[in-house]
Design a protein around this motif. Sequence first.
Motif, PDB file in Angstrom:
ATOM      1  N   VAL A   1       0.851  -1.185   0.000  1.00  0.00           N
ATOM      2  CA  VAL A   1       0.000   0.000   0.000  1.00  0.00           C
ATOM      3  C   VAL A   1       0.884   1.230   0.000  1.00  0.00           C
ATOM      4  CG1 VAL A   1      -1.740   1.281   1.296  1.00  0.00           C
ATOM      5  CG2 VAL A   1      -1.819  -1.201   1.223  1.00  0.00           C
ATOM      6  N   GLY A   2       0.573   2.157  -0.909  1.00  0.00           N
ATOM      7  CA  GLY A   2       1.290   3.420  -0.943  1.00  0.00           C
ATOM      8  C   GLY A   2       0.401   4.539  -0.449  1.00  0.00           C
ATOM      9  N   MET A   3       1.028   5.689  -0.220  1.00  0.00           N
ATOM     10  CA  MET A   3       0.283   6.876   0.182  1.00  0.00           C
ATOM     11  C   MET A   3       0.523   7.949  -0.872  1.00  0.00           C
ATOM     12  SD  MET A   3      -0.702   6.357   3.475  1.00  0.00           S
ATOM     13  CE  MET A   3      -0.154   5.450   4.916  1.00  0.00           C
ATOM     14  N   ARG A   4      -0.508   8.717  -1.164  1.00  0.00           N
ATOM     15  CA  ARG A   4      -0.322   9.838  -2.078  1.00  0.00           C
ATOM     16  C   ARG A   4      -1.312  10.932  -1.719  1.00  0.00           C
ATOM     17  NH1 ARG A   4      -2.669   6.652  -7.355  1.00  0.00           N
ATOM     18  NH2 ARG A   4      -4.801   6.521  -6.607  1.00  0.00           N
ATOM     19  N   VAL A   5      -0.993  12.120  -2.197  1.00  0.00           N
ATOM     20  CA  VAL A   5      -1.869  13.259  -1.945  1.00  0.00           C
ATOM     21  C   VAL A   5      -2.700  13.482  -3.197  1.00  0.00           C
ATOM     22  CG1 VAL A   5      -1.959  15.706  -1.388  1.00  0.00           C
ATOM     23  CG2 VAL A   5      -0.221  14.257  -0.351  1.00  0.00           C
ATOM     24  N   THR A   6      -4.009  13.582  -3.034  1.00  0.00           N
ATOM     25  CA  THR A   6      -4.878  13.795  -4.177  1.00  0.00           C
ATOM     26  C   THR A   6      -4.902  15.270  -4.550  1.00  0.00           C
ATOM     27  OG1 THR A   6      -6.808  14.207  -2.808  1.00  0.00           O
ATOM     28  CG2 THR A   6      -6.384  11.937  -3.388  1.00  0.00           C
ATOM     29  N   SER A   7      -5.514  15.547  -5.680  1.00  0.00           N
ATOM     30  CA  SER A   7      -5.607  16.934  -6.133  1.00  0.00           C
ATOM     31  C   SER A   7      -6.454  17.764  -5.179  1.00  0.00           C
ATOM     32  CB  SER A   7      -6.212  16.985  -7.540  1.00  0.00           C
ATOM     33  OG  SER A   7      -7.435  16.271  -7.550  1.00  0.00           O
TER      34      SER A   7
ATOM     35  N   GLY B   1      -6.179  17.654  -2.094  1.00  0.00           N
ATOM     36  CA  GLY B   1      -5.381  17.943  -0.915  1.00  0.00           C
ATOM     37  C   GLY B   1      -5.528  16.935   0.197  1.00  0.00           C
ATOM     38  N   THR B   2      -6.236  15.859  -0.091  1.00  0.00           N
ATOM     39  CA  THR B   2      -6.384  14.824   0.927  1.00  0.00           C
ATOM     40  C   THR B   2      -5.400  13.701   0.647  1.00  0.00           C
ATOM     41  OG1 THR B   2      -8.076  13.712  -0.359  1.00  0.00           O
ATOM     42  CG2 THR B   2      -8.821  15.340   1.244  1.00  0.00           C
ATOM     43  N   LYS B   3      -5.062  13.012   1.708  1.00  0.00           N
ATOM     44  CA  LYS B   3      -4.178  11.862   1.552  1.00  0.00           C
ATOM     45  C   LYS B   3      -5.023  10.632   1.272  1.00  0.00           C
ATOM     46  CE  LYS B   3       0.038  12.043   4.261  1.00  0.00           C
ATOM     47  NZ  LYS B   3       0.553  11.700   5.609  1.00  0.00           N
ATOM     48  N   GLU B   4      -4.518   9.758   0.431  1.00  0.00           N
ATOM     49  CA  GLU B   4      -5.219   8.507   0.222  1.00  0.00           C
ATOM     50  C   GLU B   4      -4.219   7.372   0.120  1.00  0.00           C
ATOM     51  OE1 GLU B   4      -7.428   8.722  -3.396  1.00  0.00           O
ATOM     52  OE2 GLU B   4      -5.673   8.355  -4.640  1.00  0.00           O
ATOM     53  N   ARG B   5      -4.723   6.180   0.373  1.00  0.00           N
ATOM     54  CA  ARG B   5      -3.910   4.987   0.206  1.00  0.00           C
ATOM     55  C   ARG B   5      -4.160   4.456  -1.200  1.00  0.00           C
ATOM     56  NH1 ARG B   5      -5.299   0.715   4.422  1.00  0.00           N
ATOM     57  NH2 ARG B   5      -7.319   0.973   3.454  1.00  0.00           N
ATOM     58  N   PHE B   6      -3.167   3.830  -1.788  1.00  0.00           N
ATOM     59  CA  PHE B   6      -3.386   3.245  -3.102  1.00  0.00           C
ATOM     60  C   PHE B   6      -2.639   1.933  -3.237  1.00  0.00           C
ATOM     61  CE2 PHE B   6       0.599   4.065  -5.389  1.00  0.00           C
ATOM     62  CZ  PHE B   6       1.200   5.021  -4.580  1.00  0.00           C
TER      63      PHE B   6
ATOM     64  N   LEU C   1      -7.403   3.250  -2.475  1.00  0.00           N
ATOM     65  CA  LEU C   1      -7.956   2.407  -1.415  1.00  0.00           C
ATOM     66  C   LEU C   1      -8.666   3.259  -0.366  1.00  0.00           C
ATOM     67  CD1 LEU C   1      -5.047  -0.135  -0.883  1.00  0.00           C
ATOM     68  CD2 LEU C   1      -7.087  -0.415  -2.248  1.00  0.00           C
ATOM     69  N   GLY C   2      -8.986   4.482  -0.742  1.00  0.00           N
ATOM     70  CA  GLY C   2      -9.741   5.313   0.187  1.00  0.00           C
ATOM     71  C   GLY C   2      -8.888   6.361   0.877  1.00  0.00           C
ATOM     72  N   GLN C   3      -9.563   7.419   1.293  1.00  0.00           N
ATOM     73  CA  GLN C   3      -8.874   8.530   1.935  1.00  0.00           C
ATOM     74  C   GLN C   3      -8.441   8.174   3.340  1.00  0.00           C
ATOM     75  OE1 GLN C   3     -11.259  12.043   1.917  1.00  0.00           O
ATOM     76  NE2 GLN C   3     -11.472  12.024  -0.290  1.00  0.00           N
ATOM     77  N   ILE C   4      -7.435   8.891   3.798  1.00  0.00           N
ATOM     78  CA  ILE C   4      -7.016   8.774   5.188  1.00  0.00           C
ATOM     79  C   ILE C   4      -7.439  10.055   5.888  1.00  0.00           C
ATOM     80  CG2 ILE C   4      -5.100   8.414   6.741  1.00  0.00           C
ATOM     81  CD1 ILE C   4      -3.595   7.558   4.057  1.00  0.00           C
ATOM     82  N   GLY C   5      -8.419   9.960   6.728  1.00  0.00           N
ATOM     83  CA  GLY C   5      -8.861  11.113   7.497  1.00  0.00           C
ATOM     84  C   GLY C   5      -9.554  12.146   6.635  1.00  0.00           C
ATOM     85  N   PRO C   6      -9.915  13.268   7.246  1.00  0.00           N
ATOM     86  CA  PRO C   6     -10.619  14.325   6.524  1.00  0.00           C
ATOM     87  C   PRO C   6      -9.669  15.124   5.635  1.00  0.00           C
ATOM     88  CG  PRO C   6     -10.224  14.987   8.787  1.00  0.00           C
ATOM     89  CD  PRO C   6      -9.659  13.607   8.635  1.00  0.00           C
ATOM     90  N   ALA C   7     -10.221  16.015   4.828  1.00  0.00           N
ATOM     91  CA  ALA C   7      -9.415  16.871   3.964  1.00  0.00           C
ATOM     92  C   ALA C   7      -8.462  17.695   4.811  1.00  0.00           C
ATOM     93  CB  ALA C   7     -10.323  17.786   3.155  1.00  0.00           C
ATOM     94  N   ALA C   8      -7.334  18.046   4.195  1.00  0.00           N
ATOM     95  CA  ALA C   8      -6.315  18.797   4.929  1.00  0.00           C
ATOM     96  C   ALA C   8      -6.924  20.040   5.563  1.00  0.00           C
ATOM     97  CB  ALA C   8      -5.191  19.176   3.982  1.00  0.00           C
ATOM     98  N   ARG C   9      -6.635  20.193   6.840  1.00  0.00           N
ATOM     99  CA  ARG C   9      -7.217  21.330   7.559  1.00  0.00           C
ATOM    100  C   ARG C   9      -6.434  22.604   7.292  1.00  0.00           C
ATOM    101  NH1 ARG C   9      -6.577  18.585  12.810  1.00  0.00           N
ATOM    102  NH2 ARG C   9      -6.124  16.817  11.515  1.00  0.00           N
TER     103      ARG C   9
END
Length: 118
Positions: free
Chosen positions: A81-87, A89-94, A102-110
Amino acid sequence: MRVKKGDTVEVQIGDNRGTRAKVLVVNAQANTIVVEGVNRVYKHVRRSRRNPQGGRLSMEMPVPVANVMVVCPKCSQATRVGMRVTSAGTKERFCKKCSASLGQIGPAARMKTASPKG
Ligand SMILES: [Zn+2]
């Protein structure tokens, strides 16, 4: 910890090698997870008020998270599983095999906000 509760994982090591099952509990401190039906042990319990019958209780014990791989729901392969930042601004696993999300990790960047106390 790249494994989340509810993920499907494939066990790589031990008696349950090859088993695919759901993650029930994640312990980030100990780097262990409890997987449905994996590492089952019998706990012998005495008769008590809570359990008047006594006998053997089957329960799962935690396994090291390094012993499992996440199964990608898209390509159904055991993958890393990798981590990346979506456009957004949220982090997601892939999935590293097919790069499906594979879905976001937590809420959008605060946004940084001024503290109410100043
Ligand atoms: Zn995949």
